[in-house]
Design an enzyme around this catalytic site. Structure first.
Site, PDB file in Angstrom:
ATOM      1  CD  GLN A 118       9.926   2.055 -12.305  1.00 36.48           C
ATOM      2  OE1 GLN A 118      10.460   3.026 -11.554  1.00 36.48           O
ATOM      3  NE2 GLN A 118       8.775   1.356 -11.758  1.00 36.48           N
ATOM      4  CG  ASP A 162      -7.643   5.413  -5.144  1.00 35.95           C
ATOM      5  OD1 ASP A 162      -7.501   5.691  -4.070  1.00 35.95           O
ATOM      6  OD2 ASP A 162      -6.803   4.746  -5.869  1.00 35.95           O
ATOM      7  CD  GLU A 179       5.958  -0.674 -13.048  1.00 41.27           C
ATOM      8  OE1 GLU A 179       5.009  -0.037 -13.504  1.00 41.27           O
ATOM      9  OE2 GLU A 179       6.886  -0.084 -13.214  1.00 41.27           O
ATOM     10  CD1 TRP A 220       0.480  -3.220  -5.125  1.00 45.01           C
ATOM     11  CD2 TRP A 220       2.380  -4.149  -4.049  1.00 45.01           C
ATOM     12  NE1 TRP A 220       0.292  -4.744  -5.155  1.00 45.01           N
ATOM     13  CE2 TRP A 220       1.391  -5.248  -4.382  1.00 45.01           C
ATOM     14  CE3 TRP A 220       3.385  -4.512  -3.570  1.00 45.01           C
ATOM     15  CZ2 TRP A 220       1.603  -6.709  -4.438  1.00 45.01           C
ATOM     16  CZ3 TRP A 220       4.015  -5.712  -3.238  1.00 45.01           C
ATOM     17  CH2 TRP A 220       2.855  -6.847  -3.624  1.00 45.01           C
ATOM     18  CG  ASN A 221       1.544   1.311  -9.275  1.00 43.63           C
ATOM     19  OD1 ASN A 221       0.602   0.369  -9.200  1.00 43.63           O
ATOM     20  ND2 ASN A 221       1.147   2.425  -9.056  1.00 43.63           N
ATOM     21  CB  SER A 222       8.049   0.487  -8.252  1.00 46.10           C
ATOM     22  OG  SER A 222       7.974   1.854  -8.931  1.00 46.10           O
ATOM     23  CG  HIS A 242      -3.475   6.558  -5.774  1.00 44.02           C
ATOM     24  ND1 HIS A 242      -4.202   5.590  -4.785  1.00 44.02           N
ATOM     25  CD2 HIS A 242      -2.549   6.867  -5.204  1.00 44.02           C
ATOM     26  CE1 HIS A 242      -3.687   5.927  -3.757  1.00 44.02           C
ATOM     27  NE2 HIS A 242      -2.516   6.461  -3.745  1.00 44.02           N
ATOM     28  CB  ALA A 249       2.741   5.295   1.168  1.00 39.01           C
ATOM     29  CD  GLU A 250       1.819   0.890   0.173  1.00 41.71           C
ATOM     30  OE1 GLU A 250       1.666   0.535  -1.163  1.00 41.71           O
ATOM     31  OE2 GLU A 250       2.144   2.256   0.193  1.00 41.71           O
ATOM     32  CD  GLN A 251       7.314   4.103  -0.793  1.00 37.57           C
ATOM     33  OE1 GLN A 251       8.307   4.329  -0.600  1.00 37.57           O
ATOM     34  NE2 GLN A 251       6.484   4.911  -1.701  1.00 37.57           N
TER      35      GLN A 251
END
Length: 489
Positions: free
Chosen positions: A351, A112, A374, A369-371, A16, A389-391
């Site tokens: 990463q 957030d 990227e 979502w960050n990964s 986050h 989570a929402e993955q």
């Protein structure tokens, strides 16, 4: 005239903090605007401190530490992440208000998603508008906005429904893909998640970490669908993709990067489950055997297996030197048998540097979502392995809509992806020419679209510019009113 002031509230969790920090940088880059990023120190992971101390802050951006609060009487070791974060924000409200008062100037407050308790802050005329920053997908945002309606319409558990959930204007959500917090409606996690979702209409607008070309269907629903507009729906501003691209102030060559330098182009699979993801001992064993059977090069960020069923076991501890010896939990002889093609890294690896490297040809990812962003921005195809989570929603988006990922299959009645299936998926992405070429072409197309969106004149750049102009106009108007009141006195 003083620059416009914006206060951003970050919550614990490196996943986050990273995008809201990048949002802060993008805001100050527009000029004539100052940003204070409030960082909650309660339960902050060591990785949070490492990120903030290693980042070069642009002029106009200030980091403000919010003191730790005692939450021991509200939570215990079994408390879920959503509840824990929500309690931290609630108990920190006096400190957050105090920080805003200290600025002694009108400010725009950007929160957030899990910080919506701060929408209640009323500090004289200082907090003039409040926005929410949503660090995930437009598809997830649409579901969150529609959740209070679903809560009223659906009896029993969502996971027992026989048909996918239809959010108006959006791609139907498979029941198996539902975000974790809504899978049991009687627990605190769901109650807090619903609490946050029900407060979104209180915001003046929502900034979201995506762009038009990544999610045209969901973004169109959020802005145009007549049913969603009845909620009511605040204006939605796609401002992404926002990822951490800065080089640390002190650079040192990581051992795995040296190894990567010596591998052929596009030959290495990067295996990592993000800042928080953990696997069971059985799944770690199957993954090890699958990588070995695939006979492909790999870098694997390995964590000690979780002793419970949780898949986000290091959310509050990542970066804390939680290293252990991989030989203690990897199959006997694995390290020696794969030493010529594999590199095992305990707990953490750089990463972004790995994904940006010319030798990296694939990413086995938890689909945070960050990964995901990227991987797309560096043009790397994905093997989707969602955990929490929402993955699962993200994985479906990547596979079925964007076409930049494949997903290993789990046999019916199983909870573990077996080694043969892992090896098949790895070879498909790394060596299957037809699939590999199609995915690479598609991810390169997405990469170009995202970079164009972020450039001056692009859709995300224009969206952020639009909301910043609104902020400046609002602040100027209030400052003029305050000046008139002072003169009358």
């Amino acid at each position: 005239m003083k620059p416009t002031h914006v206060t951003l509230l970050a919550i614990p969790g490196i996943g986050h903090l990273t995008p809201i920090l990048e949002l802060a940088k993008h805001i100050v880059a527009f000029g004539s605007i100052d940003v204070s990023l409030l960082v909650l120190n309660t339960d902050a992971s060591p990785a949070q401190s490492q990120l903030l101390t290693s980042t070069i802050l642009p002029k106009g951006l200030e980091i403000v530490d919010i003191p730790s609060v005692d939450i021991a009487c509200f939570v215990d070791e079994q408390t879920d992440v959503v509840t824990r974060i929500s309690v931290i924000v609630r108990e920190s409200l006096p400190h957050i208000e105090s920080s805003i008062i200290k600025t002694a100037r009108p400010t725009i407050l950007v929160l957030d998603f899990f910080g919506t308790a701060a929408l209640d802050i009323m500090v004289d005329n200082l907090c003039i508008q409040k926005y929410i920053f949503f660090p995930s997908t437009a598809a997830c945002l649409a579901f969150v906005m529609y959740l209070p309606t679903l809560d009223q319409q659906v009896d029993g558990e969502f996971i027992h429904l026989s048909e996918p959930i239809q959010v108006p204007g959006c791609t139907p959500i498979h029941i198996d893909d539902l975000v974790n917090p809504v899978q049991a409606r009687y627990v605190d996690e769901y109650k807090w998640f619903l609490y946050h979702a029900s407060r979104f209409p209180m915001a003046h607008g929502i900034l979201i970490n995506t762009c038009q070309d990544l999610e045209p269907i969901s973004l169109s629903a959020l802005t145009e669908n007549p049913i969603l507009q009845q909620i009511p729906m605040p204006p939605v501003y796609p401002v992404g993709p926002l990822i951490h691209m800065d080089k640390p102030m002190v650079q040192s060559k990581n051992e795995c990067m040296t190894w990567l330098d010596n591998q052929p182009n596009d030959s290495v699979l990067f295996v990592s489950f993000g800042s928080s993801g953990t696997l069971s001992a059985e799944q770690v064993t199957e993954l090890a055997w699958g990588l070995e059977l695939s006979q492909q090069r790999f870098i694997w960020v390995v964590r000690k297996p979780s002793s419970t069923e949780t898949t986000s076991g290091t959310f509050f501890t990542v970066g804390g030197g939680e290293q252990s010896n991989p030989c203690d939990y990897l199959p006997d002889g694995f390290m020696s048998r794969t030493k010529d093609v594999g590199f095992v890294v305990p707990s953490w690896a750089p990463q972004v540097d790995i994904l940006a490297h010319k030798s990296t040809g694939g990413f086995l990812s938890h689909c945070g979502w960050n990964s995901t962003l990227e991987s797309v921005l560096y043009g790397v195809p994905i093997i989707a392995w969602p955990l929490y989570a929402e993955q699962k929603m993200n994985a479906t988006l990547l596979v079925e809509e964007l076409g930049v990922a494949v997903k290993p299959k789990v046999e019916k009645g199983e909870k573990v992806v077996r080694r043969e299936e892992i090896a098949r998926a790895v070879r498909l992405v790394m060596k299957g020419k037809e699939v590999q070429n199609a995915m690479r072409e598609r991810v390169e197309e997405m990469k170009r679209s995202c970079l164009i969106a972020l450039d001056e004149g692009g859709s995300s750049y224009n969206s952020l510019s639009q909301v910043i102009e609104k902020w400046k106009t609002s602040c100027i108007g209030l400052e003029n009113v305050n000046d008139d009141e002072e003169r009358d006195v």
